[in-house]
Design a protein around this motif. Structure first.
Motif, PDB file in Angstrom:
ATOM      1  N   THR A  91       0.810  -1.214   0.000  1.00 45.95           N
ATOM      2  CA  THR A  91       0.000   0.000   0.000  1.00 45.95           C
ATOM      3  C   THR A  91       0.850   1.273   0.000  1.00 45.95           C
ATOM      4  N   ALA A  92       2.174   1.119   0.020  1.00 49.82           N
ATOM      5  CA  ALA A  92       3.015   2.305   0.167  1.00 49.82           C
ATOM      6  C   ALA A  92       3.320   2.992  -1.165  1.00 49.82           C
ATOM      7  N   LEU A  93       2.821   2.454  -2.259  1.00 50.88           N
ATOM      8  CA  LEU A  93       3.039   3.101  -3.552  1.00 50.88           C
ATOM      9  C   LEU A  93       1.705   3.582  -4.121  1.00 50.88           C
ATOM     10  N   ASN A  94       1.744   4.714  -4.806  1.00 57.56           N
ATOM     11  CA  ASN A  94       0.541   5.246  -5.441  1.00 57.56           C
ATOM     12  C   ASN A  94       0.119   4.310  -6.578  1.00 57.56           C
ATOM     13  N   PRO A  95      -1.073   3.712  -6.469  1.00 59.54           N
ATOM     14  CA  PRO A  95      -1.468   2.684  -7.450  1.00 59.54           C
ATOM     15  C   PRO A  95      -1.657   3.231  -8.859  1.00 59.54           C
ATOM     16  N   MET A 124       0.275   5.581 -10.378  1.00 59.10           N
ATOM     17  CA  MET A 124       1.468   6.230 -10.937  1.00 59.10           C
ATOM     18  C   MET A 124       2.518   5.188 -11.303  1.00 59.10           C
ATOM     19  N   ILE A 184      10.601   1.052  -3.307  1.00 56.47           N
ATOM     20  CA  ILE A 184      10.519   2.074  -2.257  1.00 56.47           C
ATOM     21  C   ILE A 184      11.922   2.390  -1.720  1.00 56.47           C
ATOM     22  N   GLN A 217       7.351   7.732  -9.850  1.00 58.73           N
ATOM     23  CA  GLN A 217       7.388   7.844  -8.389  1.00 58.73           C
ATOM     24  C   GLN A 217       8.822   7.983  -7.888  1.00 58.73           C
TER      25      GLN A 217
END
Lengths: 279, 321, 536
Positions: free
Chosen positions: C101-105, C107, C164, C112
């Motif tokens: 969940t730590a990445l913008n889905p 983009m 990340i 990123q």
């Protein structure tokens, strides 16, 4: 329960809403005591403005009927139609959504296609067509509103049941040898109650708006005084006597607003984890 | 799944839905008290038994129900929506004549409400708990609870009768014969109040939805990741929060399309706007069931078309589908 | 050694109404250049709050009440938000627990990453792309040209965590804060990510502050250790000091709670089998309707084994290995495609729906999530007695038995009249055990039954399970991802991978002389193995 009341009463909007609604309900219940005469009866000259004549606080309408009496009797229709149509919609939507979500597979597919179909049809247009063709009476109006309002209930209940049936406590109940009915009614549905209650309170509000829109268009029960009818009847004289349209509209606005405020209060009180932070 | 396949799938579903509505229409006609011939005779102003019998034969109403059903369905498939005795015109022509006005009104109201709804919703979320938020959410709550037709009437009282800023009814100034820019301005003046009153209710919905969606997305992990990168708040809001928050709003807007058409019936009735909503009201008072059901079918088709468009927009925003 | 970051007397206040006033109270410590400092503690210890406070990312209403944190000549706690923003991502990088969940889905991964340069006004757009590609390569992601254009949903959990890390590394920060970055990952992926963090730490000479609850991870990477409890530092020292010679009682308790690798030698099993699974198969098919291709995943691929009466069989494997599906297929929460599940000579898979309902009593489950496994609207008494009553036990007897069971799982008998939300996670798990026992089953399947618990609670529940198993001669199927837990409790262990049973045998054999390559790699990946072996 006490917890719930505490959380609910902390919400000022919800308290105001509850106060307004209680007033409307009391007026509706005691209408025959406050105004023993029929609201259709002519009591004075037409077009008396509000606050101008003693005993007629809100004046008279285009045919000399008492506007205040009309309002009080109109509250009855609004509340009855709002409540009953919501109940009927729940009776259709809750079982349909529950079975679809609980059994899945073909039952789910079928039920959801059916729901989608009703959701695609423009709901107000469908209500108009139904009432027009079945002749406007209190039962047909109520039924028509119920028919156009149940799909969101079915979807909500299905979504809740879908997520609940995968919870571990439901699986534990299954392993204990409980029957499907017992699992559905004893374990799944009780945990889906909060969002259903919140939605129901908002549906009553929407139903009242729908009912008033129908009777505004002339699709009200011709024997029953309603707020929408009062506005519709006064429409032609809007240039000379705008208050005749204004007053019943405020009554609708206040009632619907009250129900929405209560719905929000219920939502905050029943789902504390979603409650707004920082207050 | 490719976009083309998705559109094809939606189209197939749309055809099925329309067919089901046609079937529903057929049963509604037969559910009405008295048979269609009696209604038609009433419309034509004659009611003697012989004439009614003649009508029954002419329209095949004396044939078995399944034959009638087949005739009706095949007629609609060939775009024959029946004949309006009241207006002395085929229903389809009546509707096509009125459709552009409704499209103009609903699209304007929709665009306006969506744009303002998103802007106000974001503004409210950014000021969560402060007075700006309270003002916007209270306004939304109020418009959400107001009957559409009543707002329309009150707008007429205020802006036309009292202030005289905008015309109270119609599509253009009768007999003015404007041309060019004047005509456009005249039309816009007439459009303003109906579009505004129709849009306010929907704006209220989009404000609430956008606000809660923005607040929800703001709590998500990837927003924290964005902060950890040192991005400015404005960039985070624009690039990370807004796009994700708009997905549910788009879905909702698609679902609301049906209500928009229903709202148009009320607005067009109040403002005498010559669209299919007004036509529906007219056919209602005239008991012109052919027209009534024709409008019903066309409005459903509009909703379906709109749903397909929203679906495509959704796919363009969300790479996961 | 020169500290990069010095924290003095820092306190973090919680909003009114929280269970305590301060998340962290007057802690002081240094982070030295080029070291990995592990901050260890159980949930609620304040370790994550400390990390977020340094980053300036505390949740609403949680504030740094007092204290200083000196970094590069300035007290960062006293800096205005605009200055702190400049530090984030540039001088201090951070990675998080949940890569899913730590990445913008919406983009692309490349965007990123380049966003970090953009936020700090570095490089031209084309240089940014080159740098992003280099970073993707450095963190060991395959096919950088493809990854840079990929969306997060196209990457696995481990790959996302690498992405990340790439973002955190972009501007070569002096400090990297890692908040439980491997907790959500499988053990082999965890080992790879730990490796990666160690490598980049050495290459860039960064200081790493690594938050974790797992002493195995500490043993694997820490130079120095801080142990936290209830917002205070109870012990600090070098990794070897703390691990080998803990001073504080809490640290000793925590270390003792860790299941060791020393494998007990169980008695050879001679009893007849209570359960026999033969050639079980299950394939999940997601039908996509008209235009979507149907996808199928083989979850169980011809699995056979048996469990003897009074035996504990462990099923270990990573996520997606099919270990949970096997458990659920045995109790028919999932319908197997083929195969037999024979319980006392009766094939469960051949039973009709109504026969199944009464046969279900014989196999019970203990579930993973203590918060989802009890109906929030029913009293505990109801949870423990509903099943027996449905199976025909008289109400009085069922209630009396329920109270008895609460005592057996070491809970107060008054617990019967209370609701689930009044209990802690560990207590709920005890109730879950009591519920399974209430049905008087032939076999109990525990599906990751202690995985959601803190180490010390985990140890207590494991002890209880072991006790009960011995005392009541229970047959137990223990499904877990944690090799150490399996080693502690089980008589035999089965290792699963991709739906297949790759190895099964007595614990000592499987753990000490594994036959399958996969078992060996799994064992090698468990963090802190060398340290524990040294200790044992």
């Amino acid at each position: 329960m006490i917890d719930f009341l505490k959380r609910f009463s902390r919400n000022r909007g919800a308290l105001i809403g509850a106060l307004i609604l209680i007033t409307v309900v009391l007026l509706a219940v005691f209408a025959p005591l406050i105004y023993p005469d029929s609201p259709w009866k002519m009591v004075q000259r037409p077009f008396l403005p509000p606050f101008s004549t003693e005993g007629l606080p809100l004046g008279t309408d285009t045919l000399g009927r008492d506007v205040a009496a009309g309002l009080v009797y109109g509250a009855r229709v609004s509340l009855i139609v709002g409540l009953v149509s919501t109940l009927v919609a729940l009776l259709i939507g809750v079982p349909l959504g529950a079975f679809a979500g609980f059994y899945g597979g073909l039952i789910d597919d079928g039920a959801m296609r059916f729901t989608e179909f009703f959701q695609t049809i423009p709901n107000f247009a469908l209500a108009i067509v139904l009432v027009a063709i079945l002749e406007p009476t209190l039962p047909t109006i109520t039924l028509a509103i119920a028919i156009v309002s149940w799909p969101p209930v079915a979807r909500l209940v299905r979504a809740e049941v879908l997520s609940l049936r995968k919870r571990e406590f439901v699986e534990a109940a299954r392993l204990a040898g409980l029957s499907n009915t017992r699992i559905l009614f004893g374990h799944v549905l009780p945990n889906a109650m909060s969002p259903i209650i919140v939605m129901a309170s908002l549906m009553v509000a929407t139903a009242i708006l729908l009912e008033s829109s129908l009777s505004f268009l002339g699709l009200g029960d011709p024997n029953i005084m309603s707020w929408g009818y009062m506005i519709g009847a006064a429409r032609t004289v809007i240039r000379s006597a705008w208050w005749l349209s204004f007053i019943p509209g405020v009554a609708i606005l206040l009632t619907v607003l009250a129900l929405n405020l209560i719905g929000e209060g219920l939502n905050d009180a029943l789902n504390p984890r979603l409650a707004r932070k920082g207050r | 799944m490719t976009l083309a396949a998705a559109i094809f799938g939606r189209a197939a579903k749309a055809v099925t839905t329309l067919l089901l509505i046609v079937i529903l229409n057929f049963f509604l006609i037969h559910a009405a008290p008295g048979d269609p011939a009696m209604v038609m005779a009433g419309e034509a102003g004659a009611a003697d038994e012989q004439f009614i019998q003649q009508l029954r034969e002419q329209f095949g109403l004396d044939q078995p129900l399944y034959v009638q059903f087949w005739n009706y369905v095949s007629g609609v498939v060939q775009l024959d929506l029946g004949y309006s005795y009241r207006q002395q015109m085929p229903v389809l022509d009546l509707i096509l004549d009125r459709l552009p006005a409704t499209l103009l009104l609903t699209m304007t109201a929709f665009g306006m409400s969506l744009l303002l709804g998103i802007v106000f919703g974001m503004a409210a979320a950014a000021r969560q708990g402060k007075w700006g938020d309270t003002a916007i959410t209270s306004m939304a709550l109020l418009f959400y609870a107001t009957p559409l037709f009543w707002v329309a009437l009150m707008a007429v009282v205020l802006f036309s009768v009292k202030l005289g800023w905008f015309p109270a009814f119609g599509y253009e100034s009768v007999g003015a014969e404007f041309t060019g820019l004047d005509m456009v301005l005249d039309r816009l003046k007439h459009l303003f109040l109906p579009a505004l009153t129709l849009g306010l209710f929907f704006m209220a919905i989009y404000v609430r939805m956008t606000r809660s969606s923005v607040l929800e997305v703001s709590q998500m992990d990837f927003v924290k990741t964005a902060r950890a990168k040192g991005l400015a708040e404005g960039t985070i809001r624009r690039r990370h929060i807004l796009r994700n928050a708009l997905l549910p709003v788009v879905t909702l807007a698609g679902l609301q399309a049906g209500q928009l058409v229903g709202g148009a019936v009320l607005t067009e009735t109040v403002f005498a706007w010559p669209g299919i909503g007004r036509l529906m009201f007219e056919s209602l008072t005239a008991r012109d069931y052919n027209t009534l059901l024709g409008v019903f079918l066309v409005s459903a088709a509009m909703v379906i078309a709109f749903n397909i468009i929203t679906d495509i927009v959704y796919r363009l925003i969300d790479p996961r589908i | 050694m020169e500290p990069v970051l010095s924290i003095r007397d820092m306190a973090i206040s919680l909003p009114p109404g929280a269970d305590r006033d301060f998340a962290v109270q007057d802690i002081s410590f240094d982070l030295n250049a080029g070291e990995i400092l592990c901050v260890v503690g159980e949930s609620g210890s304040g370790k994550s709050m400390t990390a977020n406070a340094l980053m300036g990312l505390l949740p609403d209403q949680v504030e740094v009440a007092r204290g200083t944190a000196h970094f590069e000549g300035r007290d960062i706690m006293a800096l205005p938000e605009s200055e702190r923003r400049k530090l984030r991502g540039d001088r201090i990088g951070m990675i998080f627990q949940e890569p899913m969940t730590a990445l913008n889905p919406l983009m692309r991964i490349g965007d990123q990453i380049t966003e970090v340069f953009e936020a700090h006004n570095r490089h031209s757009p084309s240089e940014r792309r080159e740098k992003a590609l280099a970073l993707i390569r450095e963190v060991g992601l395959p096919d950088p040209d493809k990854i840079i254009r990929a969306y997060p949903f196209q990457l696995s959990g481990g790959q996302r965590q690498r992405a990340i890390i790439a973002m955190a590394l972009a501007l070569d920060p002096a400090i990297l804060i890692a908040d439980e970055p491997t907790t959500a990952l499988d053990v082999t992926t965890q080992a790879q990510i730990l490796d990666l963090i160690k490598t980049i730490q050495q290459r860039h000479g960064m200081a790493v502050m690594f938050i974790t609850h797992d002493f195995g991870v500490v043993a694997e990477i820490a130079d120095r250790v801080i142990v936290m409890r209830y917002g205070e530092i109870v012990e600090h020292g070098t990794a070897s000091e703390v691990l080998e010679n803990p001073q504080h009682a809490y640290t000793r308790a925590l270390l003792k709670a860790i299941p060791t690798d020393s494998v007990p030698t169980p008695d050879p099993v001679t009893a007849p089998p209570v359960l026999e699974v033969r050639n079980l198969r299950k394939t999940f098919v997601t039908s996509g309707g008209f235009f979507r291709p149907t996808r199928s995943v083989t979850a169980i691929d011809g699995v056979s084994f048996s469990i003897a009466r009074g035996e504990v069989l462990g099923i270990v494997g990573e996520s997606g290995s099919g270990k949970s599906t096997v458990g659920r297929a045995i109790v028919r929460l999932v319908e197997a495609d083929s195969g037999e599940v024979i319980l006392d000579g009766q094939d469960m898979n051949a039973l009709s729906a109504s026969e199944l309902r009464s046969a279900r009593r014989r196999v019970q489950m203990i579930f993973q999530d203590p918060y989802a496994s009890l109906n929030p609207r029913k009293k505990i008494l109801h949870a423990l007695s509903e099943g027996p009553i449905v199976q025909g036990v008289a109400k009085d007897r069922a209630h009396a038995r329920a109270r008895e069971l609460l005592e057996i799982v070491e809970l107060d008998a008054g617990a019967a009249e209370r609701y689930p939300h009044e209990f802690s996670g560990g207590q709920r798990q005890r109730i879950g055990i009591a519920r399974a026992l209430a049905m008087d089953p032939d076999l109990i399947i525990a599906d990751e039954a202690v995985s959601a618990l803190d180490v010390s609670i985990q140890a207590q529940v494991l002890n209880l399970l072991r006790d009960l198993q011995k005392r009541l001669n229970l047959s137990l199927m223990f499904i877990t991802h944690d090799m150490r837990v399996a080693a502690q409790l089980c008589d035999r262990v089965a290792v699963m991978q991709h739906g297949k049973l790759v190895e099964i045998g007595p614990v000592a054999e499987v753990f000490l002389s594994p036959k399958a390559d996969y078992t060996r790699s799994l064992l090698a990946a468990v963090p802190g193995t060398d340290w524990l072996e040294g200790a044992a």
